[in-house]
Design an enzyme around this catalytic site. Structure first.
Site, PDB file in Angstrom:
ATOM      1  N   CYS A 150      -0.984   5.932   9.268  1.00  0.00           N
ATOM      2  CA  CYS A 150      -1.429   4.623   8.766  1.00  0.00           C
ATOM      3  C   CYS A 150      -2.583   4.857   7.810  1.00  0.00           C
ATOM      4  CB  CYS A 150      -1.830   3.708   9.914  1.00  0.00           C
ATOM      5  SG  CYS A 150      -3.172   4.330  10.949  1.00  0.00           S
ATOM      6  N   ARG A 157       0.843  -1.212   0.000  1.00  0.00           N
ATOM      7  CA  ARG A 157       0.000   0.000   0.000  1.00  0.00           C
ATOM      8  C   ARG A 157       0.865   1.244   0.000  1.00  0.00           C
ATOM      9  NH1 ARG A 157      -3.904  -0.972   4.990  1.00  0.00           N
ATOM     10  NH2 ARG A 157      -4.602   1.139   4.472  1.00  0.00           N
TER      11      ARG A 157
END
Length: 339
Positions: free
Chosen positions: A291, A230
């Site tokens: 995050c 990601r």
């Protein structure tokens, strides 16, 4: 704008042995004698502390409250509350990350208002002087509990610990219960103040990203807890329509790198220091944890605490990637991808 950056530094035992009414000594110093001396605690330490509590419903002394913070990514299909009802530490309460948040924000899991936080604590039956031990699901191990622990600390709750972890609690044979929990009486909890030094907002992160590498700019380390795929932008985000990638100059520190592969406990302090060293994380420089939605960023923060990093130069980007990917403009080139 640079001046703004310089300011940044500024075996199973009978269930009856774990009565929900347990309380313990009246001060933090007294609490330490039951083994709860550190932020991260083991199942054995929690079990020992719970057994030492005074079994008196009339006592007004502080008590230990196990607090389940189980949460799963939106594309997982499992529910935190379902896992709480299936198996939990006796007398635990459930902290719902999807409910205790800023209801007016477009972004998930933003910190609630001080008033809403106080209401949540009252309904959970947690008093200001109680000690809270936050724990995760046994399925994931350490994952979302550090976020709730960090949230309590951000609102100034004095005694907060994170269990390392519930999977080991179950595997080592400590008591559990299931089904709907007994209702708790609402208690008094004063409206707290938010420690703003623990949080960083989008606008400041944007300026930091723009000015990193420029002469005179303070070096701020942005640590990203999402998976490497990601972060690189080669794997999709769990939220449909959201671009993957990373904040410029950020460092990939996936949660998986901080956990034991089998038990999913946080690694030892020595091993965590090795991980951060391998990623060139400097303990003398400011750190921002990020995050997807501000949940697993707190795992990085907990790992930094366990590794002995100073707390005064650490903040958490509450909106994290979900906010970043939706708010930065394409012409700013602030979403980076790498192979």
């Amino acid at each position: 704008m640079l001046s703004q950056l310089h300011n940044f530094r500024s075996t199973l035992r009978p269930l009856s042995a774990l009565s929900c009414s347990r309380t313990f000594a009246t001060s933090r110093a007294a609490m330490s004698q039951y083994g709860l001396k550190t932020y991260l605690i083991s199942p054995a330490e929690l079990d020992s502390a719970l057994k030492e509590n005074v079994n008196s419903k009339l006592s007004t002394a502080p008590k230990i409250v196990p607090l389940c913070a189980s949460w799963f990514l939106p594309n997982d299909g499992r529910s935190g509350r379902e896992t709480f009802l299936a198996e939990r530490i006796p007398c635990a309460q459930f902290f719902d990350l999807d409910a205790v948040k800023d209801a007016h924000s477009l972004f998930p899991h933003m910190l609630p208002s001080v008033e809403d936080f106080a209401v949540a604590m009252r309904k959970l039956g947690i008093r200001r002087h109680d000690s809270v031990v936050v724990y995760d699901s046994k399925e994931l191990g350490i994952f979302s509990a550090p976020r709730v622990g960090w949230t309590l600390l951000a609102f100034g709750h004095p005694n907060v610990h994170v269990l390392n972890n519930f999977r080991k609690w179950v595997e080592e044979g400590y008591p559990t219960e299931s089904g709907e929990p007994k209702a708790v009486d609402e208690v008094d909890y004063p409206v707290p103040e938010l420690d703003k030094a623990k949080v960083v907002v989008f606008e400041e992160v944007r300026e930091i990203a723009k000015e990193q590498g420029l002469e005179g700019a303070e070096e701020v380390q942005i640590l990203d807890a999402r998976s490497l795929g990601r972060w690189k932008g080669v794997d999709p985000e769990p939220r449909e329509g959201l671009s993957s990638g990373h904040i410029p100059h950020s460092i990939s520190v996936p949660v998986s790198d901080l956990l034991d592969a089998d038990s999913k406990t946080l690694l030892s302090a020595e091993k965590l220091r090795e991980v951060f060293k391998s990623k060139n994380v400097d303990s003398s420089k400011p750190i921002i944890a990020s995050c997807g939605t501000g949940v697993t960023a707190a795992v990085i923060d907990a790992a930094l605490t366990e590794a002995g990093f100073p707390t005064e130069q650490r903040r958490l980007y509450d909106g994290s990637w979900t906010e970043w990917a939706q708010r930065v403009k394409s012409n700013e080139r602030l979403i980076r991808k790498s192979e």
